[in-house]
Design an enzyme around this catalytic site. Structure first.
Site, PDB file in Angstrom:
ATOM      1  N   ARG A  13       0.883  -1.188   0.000  1.00 34.06           N
ATOM      2  CA  ARG A  13       0.000   0.000   0.000  1.00 34.06           C
ATOM      3  C   ARG A  13       0.906   1.219   0.000  1.00 34.06           C
ATOM      4  NH1 ARG A  13      -5.393   1.249   3.418  1.00 34.06           N
ATOM      5  NH2 ARG A  13      -6.121  -0.086   1.742  1.00 34.06           N
ATOM      6  N   GLN A  15      -9.975  -3.961  -3.547  1.00 29.53           N
ATOM      7  CA  GLN A  15     -11.294  -3.532  -3.066  1.00 29.53           C
ATOM      8  C   GLN A  15     -12.337  -3.771  -4.150  1.00 29.53           C
ATOM      9  OE1 GLN A  15     -12.380  -1.911  -0.010  1.00 29.53           O
ATOM     10  NE2 GLN A  15     -14.347  -2.439  -0.934  1.00 29.53           N
ATOM     11  N   ASP A  35     -17.178   7.225  -1.820  1.00 25.60           N
ATOM     12  CA  ASP A  35     -15.942   7.050  -1.048  1.00 25.60           C
ATOM     13  C   ASP A  35     -15.666   8.373  -0.334  1.00 25.60           C
ATOM     14  OD1 ASP A  35     -13.503   6.143  -0.056  1.00 25.60           O
ATOM     15  OD2 ASP A  35     -12.436   6.284  -1.968  1.00 25.60           O
TER      16      ASP A  35
HETATM   17  N1   CP Z   1     -11.291  -0.193   2.112  1.00 23.12           N
HETATM   18  C1   CP Z   1     -10.019  -0.282   2.563  1.00 23.12           C
HETATM   19  O1   CP Z   1      -9.051  -0.457   1.816  1.00 23.12           O
HETATM   20  O2   CP Z   1      -9.918  -0.223   3.911  1.00 23.12           O
HETATM   21  P1   CP Z   1      -8.556  -0.073   4.733  1.00 23.12           P
HETATM   22  O3   CP Z   1      -7.988   1.281   4.435  1.00 23.12           O
HETATM   23  O4   CP Z   1      -9.000  -0.216   6.174  1.00 23.12           O
HETATM   24  O5   CP Z   1      -7.619  -1.171   4.331  1.00 23.12           O
HETATM   25  N1  NVA Z   2      -9.923   6.800  -1.419  1.00 23.13           N
HETATM   26  C1  NVA Z   2      -9.566   6.316  -0.103  1.00 23.13           C
HETATM   27  C2  NVA Z   2      -9.807   4.844  -0.003  1.00 23.13           C
HETATM   28  C3  NVA Z   2      -9.542   4.254   1.357  1.00 23.13           C
HETATM   29  C4  NVA Z   2      -9.742   2.779   1.395  1.00 23.13           C
HETATM   30  C5  NVA Z   2      -8.122   6.676   0.204  1.00 23.13           C
HETATM   31  O1  NVA Z   2      -7.275   6.522  -0.686  1.00 23.13           O
HETATM   32  O2  NVA Z   2      -7.844   7.112   1.317  1.00 23.13           O
END
Ligand code: CP
Ligand code: NVA
Length: 317
Positions: free
Chosen positions: A108, A138, A230
């Site tokens: 991530r 996701q 979102d």
């Molecule tokens: N939806 C999602 O990716 O959640 P997290 O940020 O908790 O991993």
């Molecule tokens: N768009 C959001 C998604 C979180 C799962 C972000 O990138 O923070």
């Protein structure tokens, strides 16, 4: 014959074909059924997943770690702050070292280019666990959820309303691959990336699905089976007051829900901010299926891991 995702990276939703998308959904639901029936499915015995996080996570970390355990393997959590990365070791060297230990790496990150750099440096598959541009794992969970609720994905219309961010980019790529129609409503200043939209339009043409981009939330939700939103401020973004101001007309409210089909569902990747992108009444109302989506992260991640790392999964297709 080896199925086509074996040994590959999953960095964006348009990395997969229509057939591979269908296979991911099938395997996810098959593994969900096996878990529910208590049927063992240790497809990754002795294998290890490295999970590298530059940003916080609840679902992605939890579902990958538990998923790996259920598949008979092990997941190793690595926070970028605690790695030599924080003292200047390069991302490529980090990937070159990790690939000597593990069978697959999930990361991530902020910039998508960090993932492509890792993929270039690593012989084991790299999975995008969210970057600033995409959130494919996701999206696979979301389509599994759509398939469960609507009996399939073909012909289902999703309306995405809100910020033109990583989430909508992955949905834009995935919807045509799954035969879904998609309409996206964002303020023009926060519209989805033009290249992603162009790629999605080409996929929609190939797969004969509809794709609409508008700044009118009511236009987007007309005849929609699903309304998706979102957060207005994604991880790493700093222009908070401007965003909130521009996005206010895009809040998912009971009024907006009632402009969609009567059996429409509300979806959100979570975490959600009640009172910002969605009202409390919709978030916690009867049309909301957000926790089914969250649960399906587990099954989606298992499908991704199994397809990237196991030959045995072929027998399940
Ligand atoms: N939806 C999602 O990716 O959640 P997290 O940020 O908790 O991993
Ligand atoms: N768009 C959001 C998604 C979180 C799962 C972000 O990138 O923070």
């Amino acid at each position: 014959m080896t199925h086509s995702l074996y040994g590959r990276d999953l960095l964006k939703m348009n990395d997969v074909t229509q057939q591979e998308m269908a296979d991911l959904l099938t395997i996810g639901l098959t593994l969900k059924g096996r878990l529910r029936r208590g049927v063992p499915h240790a497809l990754l015995t002795g294998k290890t997943l490295a999970m590298m996080f530059f940003k916080p996570s609840t679902r992605t970390r939890g579902a990958f770690e538990v998923g790996m355990t259920q598949l008979g393997g092990h997941a190793m959590f690595l926070s970028s702050n605690d790695m030599q990365l924080s003292r200047g070791e390069t991302i490529a060297d980090t990937a070159r070292v990790l690939e000597r230990y593990v069978d697959v790496i999930m990361a991530r990150v902020f910039a998508h280019s960090v993932l492509t750099e890792m993929a270039d440096a690593s012989r084991v598959p790299i999975i995008n666990g969210l970057c600033d541009m995409h959130h494919p794992t996701q999206t696979i969970a979301d389509l599994i959820t759509v398939k469960e609720y609507f009996g399939g994905t073909r012909g289902v219309k999703m309306a995405y309303v809100g910020d033109g961010n990583n989430m909508v980019h992955s949905l834009l790529h995935a919807a045509p691959l799954a035969g879904m129609n998609i309409a996206v409503a964002t303020p023009s200043h926060y519209a989805p990336d033009r290249l992603v939209v162009a790629e999605a339009r080409a996929l929609a043409e190939q797969n004969e699905t509809e794709l609409v981009i508008t700044d009118d939330p009511y236009e987007a939700v007309a005849n929609a089976d699903v309304i998706y939103t979102d957060v207005w401020v994604s991880m790493g973004q700093t222009d908070v007051p401007e965003r909130i101001h521009a996005l206010e007309p895009y809040q998912v409210t009971d009024k907006l829900m009632s402009a969609a089909r009567s059996n429409a569902k509300f979806m959100h990747c979570l975490p959600m901010h009640r009172g910002e992108e969605v009202t409390e009444s919709v978030a916690d109302g009867p049309q909301s299926i957000v926790f089914d989506q969250a649960e399906n992260r587990l099954h989606a991640h298992k499908a991704v891991l199994a397809m990237l790392c196991s030959h045995e999964v072929e027998g399940m297709l």
